[in-house]
Design a protein around this motif. Structure first.
Motif, PDB file in Angstrom:
ATOM      1  N   GLN A   1      -2.152   8.249  11.147  1.00  0.00           N
ATOM      2  CA  GLN A   1      -2.319   7.975   9.990  1.00  0.00           C
ATOM      3  C   GLN A   1      -1.249   6.752   9.561  1.00  0.00           C
ATOM      4  OE1 GLN A   1      -4.651   8.270   7.854  1.00  0.00           O
ATOM      5  NE2 GLN A   1      -5.556  10.127   7.973  1.00  0.00           N
ATOM      6  N   LEU A   2       0.053   6.912  10.087  1.00  0.00           N
ATOM      7  CA  LEU A   2       0.990   5.978   9.966  1.00  0.00           C
ATOM      8  C   LEU A   2       0.797   4.658  10.449  1.00  0.00           C
ATOM      9  CD1 LEU A   2       3.894   6.152   8.318  1.00  0.00           C
ATOM     10  CD2 LEU A   2       4.740   6.942  10.392  1.00  0.00           C
ATOM     11  N   GLN A   3       0.333   4.593  11.713  1.00  0.00           N
ATOM     12  CA  GLN A   3      -0.231   3.518  12.381  1.00  0.00           C
ATOM     13  C   GLN A   3      -1.173   2.704  11.711  1.00  0.00           C
ATOM     14  OE1 GLN A   3      -0.926   5.379  16.047  1.00  0.00           O
ATOM     15  NE2 GLN A   3       0.956   5.043  16.927  1.00  0.00           N
ATOM     16  N   ASN A   4      -2.031   3.493  11.066  1.00  0.00           N
ATOM     17  CA  ASN A   4      -3.254   2.687  10.376  1.00  0.00           C
ATOM     18  C   ASN A   4      -2.465   2.051   8.870  1.00  0.00           C
ATOM     19  OD1 ASN A   4      -5.014   3.796  12.421  1.00  0.00           O
ATOM     20  ND2 ASN A   4      -5.812   5.286  10.930  1.00  0.00           N
ATOM     21  N   TRP A   5      -1.761   2.782   8.597  1.00  0.00           N
ATOM     22  CA  TRP A   5      -1.088   2.321   7.210  1.00  0.00           C
ATOM     23  C   TRP A   5      -0.523   0.848   7.720  1.00  0.00           C
ATOM     24  CZ3 TRP A   5       4.195   1.867   7.036  1.00  0.00           C
ATOM     25  CH2 TRP A   5       4.786   1.219   5.743  1.00  0.00           C
TER      26      TRP A   5
ATOM     27  N   TYR B   1      12.439   7.754   7.608  1.00  0.00           N
ATOM     28  CA  TYR B   1      12.900   6.696   8.462  1.00  0.00           C
ATOM     29  C   TYR B   1      12.366   5.337   8.258  1.00  0.00           C
ATOM     30  CZ  TYR B   1      13.157   3.748  12.809  1.00  0.00           C
ATOM     31  OH  TYR B   1      13.086   2.780  13.802  1.00  0.00           O
ATOM     32  N   LEU B   2      11.249   5.157   8.281  1.00  0.00           N
ATOM     33  CA  LEU B   2      10.544   3.827   7.731  1.00  0.00           C
ATOM     34  C   LEU B   2      10.706   3.156   6.383  1.00  0.00           C
ATOM     35  CD1 LEU B   2       7.059   4.289   9.357  1.00  0.00           C
ATOM     36  CD2 LEU B   2       9.065   3.059  10.453  1.00  0.00           C
ATOM     37  N   LYS B   3      11.020   4.314   5.510  1.00  0.00           N
ATOM     38  CA  LYS B   3      11.559   3.938   4.136  1.00  0.00           C
ATOM     39  C   LYS B   3      12.732   3.308   4.266  1.00  0.00           C
ATOM     40  CE  LYS B   3       8.369   6.840   1.481  1.00  0.00           C
ATOM     41  NZ  LYS B   3       8.336   8.130   0.680  1.00  0.00           N
ATOM     42  N   ILE B   4      13.633   3.827   5.140  1.00  0.00           N
ATOM     43  CA  ILE B   4      15.043   3.432   4.933  1.00  0.00           C
ATOM     44  C   ILE B   4      15.102   1.823   5.519  1.00  0.00           C
ATOM     45  CG2 ILE B   4      17.205   3.234   6.232  1.00  0.00           C
ATOM     46  CD1 ILE B   4      16.833   6.503   6.054  1.00  0.00           C
TER      47      ILE B   4
ATOM     48  N   MET C   1       8.715  10.894  10.184  1.00  0.00           N
ATOM     49  CA  MET C   1       8.706   9.607  10.484  1.00  0.00           C
ATOM     50  C   MET C   1       8.926   8.553   9.187  1.00  0.00           C
ATOM     51  SD  MET C   1       9.542   8.647  13.661  1.00  0.00           S
ATOM     52  CE  MET C   1       9.136   6.992  14.115  1.00  0.00           C
ATOM     53  N   ILE C   2       8.303   8.885   8.051  1.00  0.00           N
ATOM     54  CA  ILE C   2       7.992   8.211   7.127  1.00  0.00           C
ATOM     55  C   ILE C   2       9.535   7.948   6.376  1.00  0.00           C
ATOM     56  CG2 ILE C   2       7.083   8.229   4.528  1.00  0.00           C
ATOM     57  CD1 ILE C   2       4.547   9.279   5.626  1.00  0.00           C
TER      58      ILE C   2
ATOM     59  N   LEU D   1       0.830  -1.249  -0.080  1.00  0.00           N
ATOM     60  CA  LEU D   1      -0.039  -0.130  -0.076  1.00  0.00           C
ATOM     61  C   LEU D   1       0.938   1.237   0.076  1.00  0.00           C
ATOM     62  CD1 LEU D   1      -2.605  -1.238   2.854  1.00  0.00           C
ATOM     63  CD2 LEU D   1      -2.667  -1.427   0.236  1.00  0.00           C
ATOM     64  N   ALA D   2       0.376   2.453  -0.562  1.00  0.00           N
ATOM     65  CA  ALA D   2       1.261   3.604  -0.454  1.00  0.00           C
ATOM     66  C   ALA D   2       1.520   4.104   0.718  1.00  0.00           C
ATOM     67  CB  ALA D   2       0.582   4.367  -1.544  1.00  0.00           C
ATOM     68  N   TYR D   3       2.613   4.656   1.062  1.00  0.00           N
ATOM     69  CA  TYR D   3       2.658   5.294   2.452  1.00  0.00           C
ATOM     70  C   TYR D   3       1.819   6.503   2.393  1.00  0.00           C
ATOM     71  CZ  TYR D   3       7.198   2.720   2.389  1.00  0.00           C
ATOM     72  OH  TYR D   3       8.409   1.586   2.210  1.00  0.00           O
ATOM     73  N   PRO D   4       1.322   6.859   3.735  1.00  0.00           N
ATOM     74  CA  PRO D   4       0.714   8.115   3.707  1.00  0.00           C
ATOM     75  C   PRO D   4       1.375   9.351   3.027  1.00  0.00           C
ATOM     76  CG  PRO D   4       0.789   6.869   5.688  1.00  0.00           C
ATOM     77  CD  PRO D   4       1.773   6.350   4.858  1.00  0.00           C
TER      78      PRO D   4
END
Length: 759
Positions: free
Chosen positions: A300-304, A345-348, A342-343, A266-269
């Protein structure tokens, strides 16, 4: 480990033995039983990792006994006339005993560190036994001599029952006399002599080229290790294509329609960079609360994340590994509160989950969220900050103590651990990491209007970098000193190379990943095999996480149809517990949702895991939600997830399952699952037990229903007493109410210790 037994005897099922009625409608009764559960289940979780079937798997090691008794054979003679001899061993750590074991198929370099041993006394206390050596006997190559050292804490115990475990499977138990002969301990039910065999046992091993294909229990276990939970559809597909093909599919690079690499299903928020002050970013008005929620919390990040765990089938393994890495290289939203920050960081983590650990260290060092969290972005030559220097060593790479390749500590001549580094080393690395800060001008993705740039990597301000000489880690083959006058980029790369090539990194990181994916207490042999892959993926490349993950999941200690070692597996952390439950039972949108949800959950689940002390992407400290080397009190065993298992969180696990299965009553209104939010803009979450209801309708005994849940949720390892009592509970419900029968079975299985410990 002596197991206290399945907690069902203390919880709901105990009442079914005296009552033919079962009803969840009584809130008072439900509360009473939940309190009982909370008190007793905590003890059961702590003292009994899990209960499994009593039968011995065909690939279990076999301890050899005397011909006519279960007394251990402790000597092989030409005459073999040992049955009348009673060997009594003096208590104490100086006493060594040689046992004989067969039914082994050892790999190259697999030796004593692949085994564990313990002894149980008549007082039902278990004592670990140190294993000193393992070697083939000259008389019979299929028989191995295993030398153990007695545990002095057991004292003059008399007869004890000794077993060994290998690759997660326990042997039979044989009797050994310590201090004196005799005592009250009884042989295990069904125990029989296992005399010295004249020829090798017939083995039922998993063939390397078809690992796991023939065993449904192993398929489900594999899916629980490699994904956020098994589903019937995944199991059916895995049976068709095999584990290795599935792994190849998951590990291959994936691309979107434009040809760009894709690291999530799914796309990142898509969230904007916001000003630091919510009052400026979200002006007062009708949408203020939603604006603050979406842009100044991780909602939104947690829901994703939860939608990814539930529905991101082609990225399940990447998501599971990235989640494990996020608990090693920690950044917390408690400090970096904007989800847009935070996005990156998560992508890394997602990008490097199957990449190289050296590259992961480099990108994480220059990530703005990490720079903010551990103060690297504010560290200057004039005011060097130790935070990142300390944590990259202690938590991200080498750990506090020197390690052998199998993860055991290196000891000095006094038997003490040896520190990996000292304060001078920390000071040297602190100087290395000076001068890097946020890129707020001239960067491709930088924001305007005074908003700090958390998108682009940190950049160097040369005047703020310490260019003096620096002391690094000192080990064989290392370059422990950075000379003065180098550029900051040279300093950074030399320092990261110094860390990455330290001999601790392979066992330190390998053991954490094994604990996260497979078992909290891997044998040193397992750690050593994975460390070898970390050090060399077969093509001379160090730090290849793709190879490491594959090796972890295909290792013999991970695979096998039934694991009977009571130390095997790990408690499911809250996110894994919630996702396992929902994936297995086909999570979907709540039927009352007012928007088009494509019949999928909206992922609004973090309120449940947060109440279980796992607030997604918001760990309380750099040490994660729990310390990854946490030892369970009193039994001196690793159990990281137990650090957040309390009476309260144990009760809340049961409450989550109850709400999803039976619903919560409010006057005359009963809600199953999680409803859409009050604005009507969400989808909610529900489960769909329709197929289980069909099984309940088809079989009045409940046997088909329990067997289906056993296969899907317990790897086919349900214990006979647990199965019998769940059947009693099902049969207490009217056969006409098949949906309640199905829900009763679901509830009792998913609140059991056997389910909540991943085995």
């Amino acid at each position: 480990m002596y197991c206290l037994g399945i907690y069902k005897e203390m919880f709901y099922l105990s009442d079914f033995k005296t009552s033919q009625r079962y009803s969840m409608s009584s809130d008072l009764e439900f509360l009473r039983r939940c309190i009982t559960f909370a008190i007793f289940a905590s003890f059961v979780f702590l003292f009994c990792v899990s209960v499994v079937r009593a039968e011995t798997p065909t690939d279990a090691p076999v301890l050899i006994s005397q011909t006519n008794s279960t007394k251990a054979l402790v000597e092989i003679s030409a005459k073999r006339n040992l049955d009348s001899a009673v060997k009594i061993f003096p208590a104490g750590a100086a006493t060594r005993v040689t046992l004989f074991v067969t039914n082994l198929d050892l790999m190259a370099r697999e030796g004593a560190n692949a085994f564990r041993a313990d002894a149980e006394t008549a007082a039902h206390q278990n004592y670990p036994l140190e294993i000193e050596s393992l070697g083939q006997t000259r008389e019979r190559s299929w028989v191995y001599a295993l030398t153990i050292r007695l545990n002095p804490a057991a004292g003059d115990a008399g007869d004890v029952l000794v077993r060994v475990t290998w690759r997660g499977v326990s042997s039979n138990r044989v009797r050994l006399s310590i201090g004196h002969s005799g005592g009250k301990i009884r042989d295990d039910e069904g125990a029989a002599p296992t005399p010295l065999p004249e020829k090798p046992f017939l083995k039922n091993r998993i063939e390397e080229n078809a690992v796991g294909l023939q065993f449904s229990g192993d398929r489900i276990r594999f899916l629980q290790q490699a994904t956020f939970g098994a589903t019937p559809e995944q199991d059916a597909r895995l049976r068709r294509i095999g584990i290795r093909t599935w792994l190849s599919e998951q590990l291959e690079q994936k691309y979107d329609d434009s040809g760009a690499e894709r690291f999530s299903t799914l796309a990142y928020p898509n969230l904007p960079q916001m000003t630091t002050d919510p009052a400026n970013g979200c002006p007062p008005g009708a949408n203020n609360a939603v604006c603050v929620r979406d842009n100044y919390t991780l909602y939104q990040l947690q829901n994703w994340f939860f939608r990814e765990t539930l529905y991101g089938e082609d990225q399940q393994l990447r998501r599971r590994v990235a989640w494990a890495l996020s608990q090693i290289l920690v950044v917390s939203g408690r400090e970096t509160v904007q989800p847009s920050r935070m996005i990156p960081y998560l992508k890394i983590l997602d990008k490097n989950a199957f990449g190289n650990y050296r590259n992961l260290l480099y990108e994480m060092t220059l990530n703005p969220a990490m720079g903010n969290y551990l103060d690297l972005a504010r560290s200057t030559a004039q005011d060097p900050n130790e935070n990142y220097a300390r944590e990259i060593l202690q938590l991200f790479s080498v750990g506090l103590d020197k390690l052998n390749v199998d993860g055991t500590p290196v000891l000095d001549q006094n038997g003490s651990r040896i520190p990996t580094y000292d304060q001078n080393t920390v000071n040297g690395f602190a100087k290395v990491f000076t001068g890097w800060t946020f890129c707020n001008s001239g960067c491709q993705n930088s924001r305007v209007g005074g908003i700090v740039n958390y998108v682009d990597p940190l950049v160097l301000f040369p005047n703020n970098h310490d260019s003096s000489q620096k002391m690094l880690l000192n080990y064989s083959g290392a370059v422990p000193i950075i000379p003065a006058g180098q550029s900051a980029e040279q300093d950074l790369n030399q320092a990261l190379d110094n860390i990455f090539n330290h001999p601790n990194v392979a066992p330190f990181i390998s053991k954490i990943l094994i604990r996260q994916l497979v078992t909290s207490n891997p044998t040193p042999a397992y750690v050593a095999r994975i460390s070898a892959v970390f050090n060399n993926n077969g093509n001379g490349i160090r730090g290849d996480l793709k190879a490491v993950v594959k090796a972890i999941l295909l290792d013999p200690e991970a695979r096998g149809n039934l694991k009977t070692d009571p130390l095997y597996g790990h408690l499911k952390e809250p996110n894994l517990f919630v996702a396992n439950f929902l994936r297995a039972l086909h999570a979907e949108a709540n039927t009352g949702a007012a928007v088009n949800c494509n019949n999928q959950s909206d992922g609004v689940l973090n309120s449940f895991t947060s109440s279980l002390d796992q607030d997604t992407f918001n760990p309380p400290s750099v040490f994660n939600y729990y310390q990854l080397n946490y030892q369970v009190p009193s039994i001196n065993l690793a159990g990281p997830e137990f650090a957040i298992l309390t009476t309260s969180t144990t009760l809340k696990r049961s409450n989550f399952t109850n709400q999803m299965t039976f619903g919560l009553s409010d006057g005359q209104i009963t809600t199953m699952g999680i409803p859409a939010d009050s604005t009507g803009s969400g989808c909610g979450t529900a489960i769909n037990p329709a197929n289980l209801q069909t099984l309940a309708e088809a079989d009045a005994t409940g046997g088909q229903l329990v067997d289906a849940l056993d296969k899907l949720l317990l790897n086919g390892s349900i214990s006979a007493p647990m199965r019998d009592d769940i059947l009693t509970a099902i049969q207490a419900v009217s056969p006409a109410d098949s949906i309640k029968r199905a829900r009763t079975a679901i509830y009792l299985v998913t609140t059991s210790s056997q389910y909540q410990v991943q085995r």
